[in-house]
Design an enzyme around this catalytic site. Sequence first.
Site, PDB file in Angstrom:
ATOM      1  N   ARG A   1       0.816  -1.294   0.024  1.00 35.85           N
ATOM      2  CA  ARG A   1      -0.142   0.093  -0.270  1.00 35.85           C
ATOM      3  C   ARG A   1       0.628   1.372   0.123  1.00 35.85           C
ATOM      4  NH1 ARG A   1      -2.914  -0.289   5.841  1.00 35.85           N
ATOM      5  NH2 ARG A   1      -0.956  -0.373   6.089  1.00 35.85           N
TER       6      ARG A   1
ATOM      7  N   LYS B   1       2.538 -17.515   7.774  1.00 34.31           N
ATOM      8  CA  LYS B   1       2.276 -18.126   8.717  1.00 34.31           C
ATOM      9  C   LYS B   1       1.622 -16.580   9.655  1.00 34.31           C
ATOM     10  CE  LYS B   1       3.577 -16.545  12.263  1.00 34.31           C
ATOM     11  NZ  LYS B   1       4.153 -15.215  12.240  1.00 34.31           N
TER      12      LYS B   1
ATOM     13  N   ASP C   1       6.313 -21.714   7.360  1.00 37.91           N
ATOM     14  CA  ASP C   1       6.474 -22.291   9.006  1.00 37.91           C
ATOM     15  C   ASP C   1       7.943 -22.215   9.045  1.00 37.91           C
ATOM     16  OD1 ASP C   1       6.975 -23.208  11.399  1.00 37.91           O
ATOM     17  OD2 ASP C   1       5.349 -23.030  11.539  1.00 37.91           O
ATOM     18  N   HIS C   2       8.528 -21.013   9.005  1.00 39.54           N
ATOM     19  CA  HIS C   2      10.350 -21.067   8.907  1.00 39.54           C
ATOM     20  C   HIS C   2      10.954 -22.290   9.726  1.00 39.54           C
ATOM     21  CE1 HIS C   2      10.207 -17.289  11.563  1.00 39.54           C
ATOM     22  NE2 HIS C   2      11.738 -17.842  12.122  1.00 39.54           N
TER      23      HIS C   2
ATOM     24  N   LYS D   1      14.537 -24.432   9.636  1.00 37.22           N
ATOM     25  CA  LYS D   1      15.565 -24.263  10.310  1.00 37.22           C
ATOM     26  C   LYS D   1      16.873 -25.901  10.274  1.00 37.22           C
ATOM     27  CE  LYS D   1      13.701 -20.965  13.306  1.00 37.22           C
ATOM     28  NZ  LYS D   1      14.569 -19.586  13.315  1.00 37.22           N
TER      29      LYS D   1
ATOM     30  N   GLU E   1      12.162 -14.558  22.538  1.00 39.56           N
ATOM     31  CA  GLU E   1      12.959 -12.712  21.589  1.00 39.56           C
ATOM     32  C   GLU E   1      13.622 -11.847  22.356  1.00 39.56           C
ATOM     33  OE1 GLU E   1      11.193 -12.205  17.416  1.00 39.56           O
ATOM     34  OE2 GLU E   1       9.697 -13.613  19.211  1.00 39.56           O
TER      35      GLU E   1
ATOM     36  N   ASP F   1       1.043 -16.187  16.980  1.00 40.48           N
ATOM     37  CA  ASP F   1       2.067 -15.456  15.613  1.00 40.48           C
ATOM     38  C   ASP F   1       3.193 -16.814  16.344  1.00 40.48           C
ATOM     39  OD1 ASP F   1       3.639 -13.713  14.309  1.00 40.48           O
ATOM     40  OD2 ASP F   1       4.793 -13.598  16.098  1.00 40.48           O
TER      41      ASP F   1
ATOM     42  N   HIS G   1       4.914 -22.316  15.039  1.00 45.56           N
ATOM     43  CA  HIS G   1       6.589 -22.760  15.388  1.00 45.56           C
ATOM     44  C   HIS G   1       6.558 -23.471  16.922  1.00 45.56           C
ATOM     45  CE1 HIS G   1       7.355 -19.341  12.450  1.00 45.56           C
ATOM     46  NE2 HIS G   1       7.720 -18.907  13.044  1.00 45.56           N
TER      47      HIS G   1
ATOM     48  N   LYS H   1       8.618 -12.138  23.699  1.00 45.41           N
ATOM     49  CA  LYS H   1       9.067 -10.927  23.186  1.00 45.41           C
ATOM     50  C   LYS H   1       9.876  -9.747  24.422  1.00 45.41           C
ATOM     51  CE  LYS H   1       7.211 -10.396  19.174  1.00 45.41           C
ATOM     52  NZ  LYS H   1       8.651 -11.201  17.841  1.00 45.41           N
TER      53      LYS H   1
HETATM   54  P1  NDP Z   1       4.588  -5.924   9.393  1.00 43.38           P
HETATM   55  O1  NDP Z   1       3.644  -5.786  10.704  1.00 43.38           O
HETATM   56  O2  NDP Z   1       5.818  -5.290   9.176  1.00 43.38           O
HETATM   57  O3  NDP Z   1       3.914  -5.627   8.227  1.00 43.38           O
HETATM   58  C1  NDP Z   1       3.966  -6.297   6.545  1.00 43.38           C
HETATM   59  C2  NDP Z   1       3.285  -5.413   6.327  1.00 43.38           C
HETATM   60  O4  NDP Z   1       2.273  -5.234   5.130  1.00 43.38           O
HETATM   61  C3  NDP Z   1       3.393  -3.590   5.911  1.00 43.38           C
HETATM   62  O5  NDP Z   1       4.598  -2.684   5.764  1.00 43.38           O
HETATM   63  C4  NDP Z   1       2.343  -3.052   5.175  1.00 43.38           C
HETATM   64  O6  NDP Z   1       2.412  -2.519   4.351  1.00 43.38           O
HETATM   65  C5  NDP Z   1       1.499  -4.255   5.716  1.00 43.38           C
HETATM   66  N1  NDP Z   1       0.199  -3.348   6.681  1.00 43.38           N
HETATM   67  C6  NDP Z   1       0.157  -3.842   7.519  1.00 43.38           C
HETATM   68  N2  NDP Z   1      -0.464  -3.956   8.253  1.00 43.38           N
HETATM   69  C7  NDP Z   1      -0.961  -3.294   7.195  1.00 43.38           C
HETATM   70  C8  NDP Z   1      -3.076  -3.656   7.544  1.00 43.38           C
HETATM   71  N3  NDP Z   1      -3.350  -3.445   8.607  1.00 43.38           N
HETATM   72  N4  NDP Z   1      -3.603  -3.633   6.298  1.00 43.38           N
HETATM   73  C9  NDP Z   1      -2.718  -4.142   4.987  1.00 43.38           C
HETATM   74  N5  NDP Z   1      -1.538  -3.896   4.972  1.00 43.38           N
HETATM   75  C10 NDP Z   1      -0.839  -4.289   5.966  1.00 43.38           C
HETATM   76  O7  NDP Z   1       4.865  -7.604   9.627  1.00 43.38           O
HETATM   77  P2  NDP Z   1       5.377  -8.441   9.113  1.00 43.38           P
HETATM   78  O8  NDP Z   1       6.436  -8.452   7.330  1.00 43.38           O
HETATM   79  O9  NDP Z   1       6.209  -8.885  10.406  1.00 43.38           O
HETATM   80  O10 NDP Z   1       5.005  -9.558   8.687  1.00 43.38           O
HETATM   81  C11 NDP Z   1       3.740 -10.864   7.699  1.00 43.38           C
HETATM   82  C12 NDP Z   1       3.971 -11.690   8.011  1.00 43.38           C
HETATM   83  O11 NDP Z   1       4.997 -12.808   8.066  1.00 43.38           O
HETATM   84  C13 NDP Z   1       2.803 -12.112   9.095  1.00 43.38           C
HETATM   85  O12 NDP Z   1       2.229 -12.772   8.753  1.00 43.38           O
HETATM   86  C14 NDP Z   1       3.689 -12.978  10.083  1.00 43.38           C
HETATM   87  O13 NDP Z   1       3.546 -13.809  11.306  1.00 43.38           O
HETATM   88  C15 NDP Z   1       4.946 -13.514   9.075  1.00 43.38           C
HETATM   89  N6  NDP Z   1       6.077 -13.550   9.118  1.00 43.38           N
HETATM   90  C16 NDP Z   1       7.168 -12.062   9.992  1.00 43.38           C
HETATM   91  C17 NDP Z   1       7.997 -12.659  10.446  1.00 43.38           C
HETATM   92  C18 NDP Z   1       8.791 -11.691  10.738  1.00 43.38           C
HETATM   93  O14 NDP Z   1      10.031 -12.083  11.095  1.00 43.38           O
HETATM   94  N7  NDP Z   1       9.018 -10.810  11.019  1.00 43.38           N
HETATM   95  C19 NDP Z   1       9.039 -13.950  10.360  1.00 43.38           C
HETATM   96  C20 NDP Z   1       7.796 -14.760   9.870  1.00 43.38           C
HETATM   97  C21 NDP Z   1       6.390 -15.240   9.639  1.00 43.38           C
HETATM   98  P3  NDP Z   1       2.336  -1.888   3.369  1.00 43.38           P
HETATM   99  O15 NDP Z   1       1.710   0.018   4.121  1.00 43.38           O
HETATM  100  O16 NDP Z   1       3.241  -0.867   2.373  1.00 43.38           O
HETATM  101  O17 NDP Z   1       1.307  -2.002   2.596  1.00 43.38           O
HETATM  102  C1  BG6 Z   2       7.355 -14.931  13.077  1.00 45.02           C
HETATM  103  C2  BG6 Z   2       6.514 -14.177  13.961  1.00 45.02           C
HETATM  104  O1  BG6 Z   2       7.082 -15.926  12.517  1.00 45.02           O
HETATM  105  O2  BG6 Z   2       9.085 -15.175  14.421  1.00 45.02           O
HETATM  106  C3  BG6 Z   2       7.815 -13.358  14.223  1.00 45.02           C
HETATM  107  O3  BG6 Z   2       6.303 -13.584  13.447  1.00 45.02           O
HETATM  108  C4  BG6 Z   2       9.478 -13.285  15.576  1.00 45.02           C
HETATM  109  O4  BG6 Z   2       7.278 -12.349  15.212  1.00 45.02           O
HETATM  110  C5  BG6 Z   2       9.711 -14.826  14.328  1.00 45.02           C
HETATM  111  O5  BG6 Z   2      10.021 -12.514  15.728  1.00 45.02           O
HETATM  112  C6  BG6 Z   2      11.148 -15.145  15.360  1.00 45.02           C
HETATM  113  O6  BG6 Z   2      11.649 -15.985  14.742  1.00 45.02           O
HETATM  114  P1  BG6 Z   2      13.167 -16.346  14.594  1.00 45.02           P
HETATM  115  O7  BG6 Z   2      13.755 -16.962  13.102  1.00 45.02           O
HETATM  116  O8  BG6 Z   2      14.083 -15.339  14.844  1.00 45.02           O
HETATM  117  O9  BG6 Z   2      12.883 -17.405  16.003  1.00 45.02           O
END
Ligand code: NDP
Ligand code: BG6
Length: 508
Positions: free
Chosen positions: A47, A154, A183-184, A188, A222, A241, A246, A346
């Site tokens: 967005r 996930k 599911d990363h 691992k 974490e 989450d 996980h 966290k």
């Molecule tokens: P973020 O909170 O960083 O959101 C990702 C993007 O989604 C944002 O940059 C935004 O982009 C868009 N977004 C956020 N809120 C909304 C909303 N309400 N409506 C529409 N778009 C929105 O999340 P993550 O990147 O951390 O996580 C994304 C997915 O990946 C989740 O399902 C999480 O469980 C999974 N995940 C995350 C990990 C991590 O380490 N961060 C690891 C493993 C899995 P924009 O506004 O540009 O559209």
């Molecule tokens: C993600 C969660 O799936 O796993 C995050 O959305 C979390 O909140 C992350 O930080 C942890 O991953 P790792 O590989 O750093 O243990």
Amino acid sequence: MEKPNDLILVIFGASGDLTSRKLIPALYSLSNQNLMPEKFALLGVGRSEISSTEFREKMANAIRTFSDEKDPDFSHITGFTEYFEYQRIDYISPPDYKELGRVIQNLCQKHGIGGNIIFYMATPPSLYETISTNLAEAGLGIQSDGFKHFIIEKPFGYDLESARRLNKTLHGLVQEDQIFRIDHYLGKETVQNLLVTRFANGIFEPLWNRNYVHRIEITSAESIGVEDRGGYYDGSGALRDMVQNHLLQMVGLTAMEPPSSLEADAIRNEVLKVFQSLQPIKEEDVEKQVIRGQYTPSKIRGECVTGYRYEKDVDVHSRTETYVAMKFFIDNWRWGGVPFYIRTGKRLPTRVTEVVIHFKQTPHHLFKRVVGKLTGNQLIIRIQPDEGILLKFDMKEPGAGFNVKNVNMDFHYKDLADVRVPSAYERLLYDVMLGDSTLFSRDDEVETAWKFIEPIQRAWKNNPAIKVYGYPAGTWGPEPSNDLIEGEGLTWRYPCKNMADEELYCEL
Ligand code: NDP
Ligand code: BG6
């Protein structure tokens, strides 16, 4: 290793944390190992109103910040990000997907790539259904000119009903072999090594059951807070989450029966059986068996740390949990009566994920004089960091008498000097490029995991009297989580960054 065929990777939610922290560094590492397709382009979608140039700069910074390459040669970052573009989208607008189709087609022509496309949903989970439906309706799921793989992050849905609906929707749009439920933790190395530890070593198998195991403890801690992810996290919380996916996957691999082969379905069938045997937690028992918490303001290493409610994009009255600890049982012949304790949070003292098998004590204590604290026999499988295995056992302290001391025998992956442990996302992205779904979750597995989580979600929703305990950022979570562990003097293991250290708040 095989080089994947040419393709375009389209990431939805590309401005987010996952893309910067994990996906782009993983792709960069694959590129350094010459494991990326000969012709490759990446299209970030979101967005946010950002230009392709800004996107490339952001991704280059992400590599500099998060890449774990041991000897980083960042000289080719610019060359690598040259093939990145960005496209703004309104997720609910079908015409935007038609436009997206045109952009993808232009990219294919520009780079001479055929029709292989991977769509990666890295947005909040509430959008997965909308995005997939709009993609399919715009004709972007059709495989006539190349594969179209859909990676779904996930949590897959946000409860049982939405997971079922999402599965049903996806099955109406594309074939099951086009869907990669990620599911990363399954990517691992050390999580996969759980299978090798259990099923390649004859010494563990006879002990791996209720006759010899006293309890099993799984921690995924974490030290970071929610950072800039409040928008996603406040609607999710630690249960969705981390626990539903996980942590339960780690429970599955720790508790499962030996699979008949290493085929994807053979392993998934055994994990599914574990999920089906999880003793349901009754809604009225949730308060006793599940402790939730939220971090409050504190000082860590002399620095003030904000509380969860004051993080960006978090409701100041939020009751979202940033910590969950729970106790449950697995009702089958192997595990009947053995408590499983799992916790995640966290802003805990350190980043650590490990599985601890606590073995039963000997039937009679012959040696009364002990030096230090005796923890009994424990096998610790360290998932991260300081990946390895630690066995704790008692031995005689040299000298007169029979003084008994608990000692460590440990193996650390880092001692394999010439072996680089690839990141989970490296492995999983590579597998999706090759179309290998071995390390991805199946629909029934995901739904059964939600079924176990559902009464907890219901109890928290229906009974606001169930407390959300505060815990100061940088501590091991709310006090009442200690009461979950049954048995006099028994506690959680308080691990440190270094596997063999414990009971110290090392990072504080
Ligand atoms: P973020 O909170 O960083 O959101 C990702 C993007 O989604 C944002 O940059 C935004 O982009 C868009 N977004 C956020 N809120 C909304 C909303 N309400 N409506 C529409 N778009 C929105 O999340 P993550 O990147 O951390 O996580 C994304 C997915 O990946 C989740 O399902 C999480 O469980 C999974 N995940 C995350 C990990 C991590 O380490 N961060 C690891 C493993 C899995 P924009 O506004 O540009 O559209
Ligand atoms: C993600 C969660 O799936 O796993 C995050 O959305 C979390 O909140 C992350 O930080 C942890 O991953 P790792 O590989 O750093 O243990």
